[in-house]
Write an enzyme that holds these catalytic residues in place. Structure first.
Site, mmCIF file in Angstrom:
data_model
loop_
_atom_site.group_PDB
_atom_site.id
_atom_site.type_symbol
_atom_site.label_atom_id
_atom_site.label_comp_id
_atom_site.label_asym_id
_atom_site.label_seq_id
_atom_site.Cartn_x
_atom_site.Cartn_y
_atom_site.Cartn_z
ATOM 1 N N LYS A 116 -15.634 29.253 -38.903
ATOM 2 C CA LYS A 116 -14.622 28.384 -39.507
ATOM 3 C C LYS A 116 -14.314 27.195 -38.598
ATOM 4 O O LYS A 116 -14.178 26.061 -39.079
ATOM 5 C CB LYS A 116 -13.349 29.181 -39.801
ATOM 6 C CG LYS A 116 -13.503 30.182 -40.931
ATOM 7 C CD LYS A 116 -12.287 31.070 -41.071
ATOM 8 C CE LYS A 116 -12.501 32.088 -42.193
ATOM 9 N NZ LYS A 116 -11.389 33.039 -42.320
ATOM 10 N N GLN A 160 -5.769 35.290 -40.331
ATOM 11 C CA GLN A 160 -6.990 36.074 -40.472
ATOM 12 C C GLN A 160 -6.664 37.530 -40.815
ATOM 13 O O GLN A 160 -5.902 38.187 -40.103
ATOM 14 C CB GLN A 160 -7.809 36.004 -39.183
ATOM 15 C CG GLN A 160 -9.172 36.637 -39.284
ATOM 16 C CD GLN A 160 -10.108 35.840 -40.188
ATOM 17 O OE1 GLN A 160 -10.272 34.644 -40.040
ATOM 18 N NE2 GLN A 160 -10.719 36.537 -41.129
ATOM 19 N N ASP A 183 -5.296 29.487 -48.097
ATOM 20 C CA ASP A 183 -5.958 30.707 -48.547
ATOM 21 C C ASP A 183 -5.492 31.112 -49.943
ATOM 22 O O ASP A 183 -6.093 31.976 -50.576
ATOM 23 C CB ASP A 183 -5.689 31.856 -47.567
ATOM 24 C CG ASP A 183 -6.939 32.266 -46.798
ATOM 25 O OD1 ASP A 183 -8.039 31.839 -47.202
ATOM 26 O OD2 ASP A 183 -6.817 33.007 -45.806
#
Length: 399
Positions: A116, A160, A183
């Site tokens: 990422k 995460q 997200d």
């Protein structure tokens, strides 16, 4: 369920043209040569191209399914994002920023997180990272989230997952500002996605990548029967909502579904996101169906130097003999997830600064066939007006 061995031999692969219905420029229709399942990937230089020509016209007539190249499509999208970020920096002096909070040292984090960060750097997005030990208190995580919520240089926040078991995942995700929830795990984003006439600020990255692959390959969704295998909050449920927004007729197969094989066999489009290696066999698939395999599962492989190989939720070797097109594992949906994360971060920055790009650079190319290979003939860079007609409104690449 007892599963027999299912290998993952390489299927015929072709360079996917960028296939969006709302393209400003049309590229020529490709008449692709027949190739066996063992043929190699044609060499090419990835170019940011948008076209409205369906690639699947050349797919359905083949006995062996064509591969939907998530890896290559994600490269096209990242090139497009990079051009937009450069234009934004030049116009208003602002670069999008993505903050990632990691708690613990899981082995899979060692791959996901650096990927990422590298992807951000490749398109000009600033990357901020906080790495906390696994025994950190929940309050410490919330403290960093609050700081990033208030930081004008940060336009997207990613926590995460999974978090350590002693932390309340729901409380932590809900603490992320909805305006920076790239997200798209915030309940308000999911609620807006589920309601007709409402637009979420962001669409979850993996499901969004699945739909983007269908769009880029010109695969029609409207009126089709679609089956989503899995009902999780991260992929299955939002994928079903997105397909419904595309006017597909949806069925969801889950652990309590009776006759899942029979239901799946009715599908024109299958999105598998259940986390069970090779669960979907060739007998589950209707001839000519399109498969998007989200699963990525390690299975033992004595021939591999790592001792294992990665397979999807769909038995790839069997699917290739029945389906018209399918994603590989790896190299299918995975790269698209990161590309959509970058896309959401760019969208957030543009919204924050009220930046609307009325023109963007495009690379165009013409192709010709030589010795059964697709080769680049010429390319040029030019500026053209672009009008967005994406059904996702603020969530598309060029909103």
């Amino acid at each position: 369920m007892a599963l027999s061995e299912c290998s993952t031999s390489t299927a015929s692969r072709f360079f996917p043209m960028s296939l969006r219905r709302d393209a400003a420029v049309l590229a020529p229709r490709l008449s692709l040569p027949h190739r066996s399942c063992a043929s190699k990937v044609p060499s090419f230089r990835t170019l940011a191209v948008r076209a409205s020509t369906p690639l699947l016209a050349a797919v359905a007539s083949e006995a062996c399914a064509k591969v939907i190249h998530g890896k290559y499509v994600s490269k096209l999208i990242r090139d497009e994002i990079s051009a937009e970020v450069s234009g934004m920096k030049e116009a208003i002096g602002v670069a999008p920023g993505l903050a990632v909070i990691i708690v613990g040292d899981r082995k899979d984090f060692a791959t996901y997180v650096p990927n990422k960060k590298k992807a951000c750097e490749s398109v000009g997005i600033n990357s901020f990272e906080v790495h906390l030990p696994a025994d950190s208190k929940e309050e410490e995580v919330l403290k960093f989230i609050t700081g990033f919520n208030d930081d004008p240089l940060v336009h997207g926040i990613l926590v995460q997952l999974p978090l350590p078991s002693h932390m309340n995942e729901q409380s932590i995700l809900n603490a992320v500002s909805i305006e920076k929830d790239v997200d798209a795990f915030h309940p308000l984003n999911i609620g807006r996605l589920a309601m007709r006439g409402r637009e979420p600020l962001f669409v979850p990255c993996t499901p969004k990548g699945c739909i983007e692959l269908l769009h880029r390959y010109g695969i029609g969704i409207k009126g089709k029967r679609a089956v989503v295998i899995g009902r999780g909050n991260i992929v299955g449920m939002p994928a079903a909502l997105l397909l419904q927004r595309e006017d597909a007729t949806i069925s969801i197969v889950h652990s309590r579904t009776q006759n899942p094989e029979e239901i799946t066999r009715e599908a024109d489009i299958i999105i598998a996101a259940v986390g069970q290696p090779n669960m979907v066999r060739g007998s589950w698939i209707k001839p000519g169906a399109v498969i998007i395999d989200v699963g990525i599962n390690p299975v033992e492989d004595s021939k591999s130097s790592r001792g294992y190989k990665l397979v999807g939720d769909v038995c790839y070797e069997e699917a290739c003999k029945v389906a018209s097109a399918t994603t590989p594992v790896p190299g299918g949906v995975g790269p698209m997830t990161i590309a959509m994360l970058l896309c959401n971060t760019l969208t957030s920055a543009k919204r924050t600064h009220n930046f609307q790009c009325v023109g963007c650079f495009r690379l165009y190319f013409t192709i010709r066939k030589t010795s059964s290979e697709i080769v680049q003939e010429d390319s040029l860079s030019t500026r053209t007006a672009f009008t967005c007609r994406c059904p996702y409104s603020l969530n598309c690449l060029f909103s």
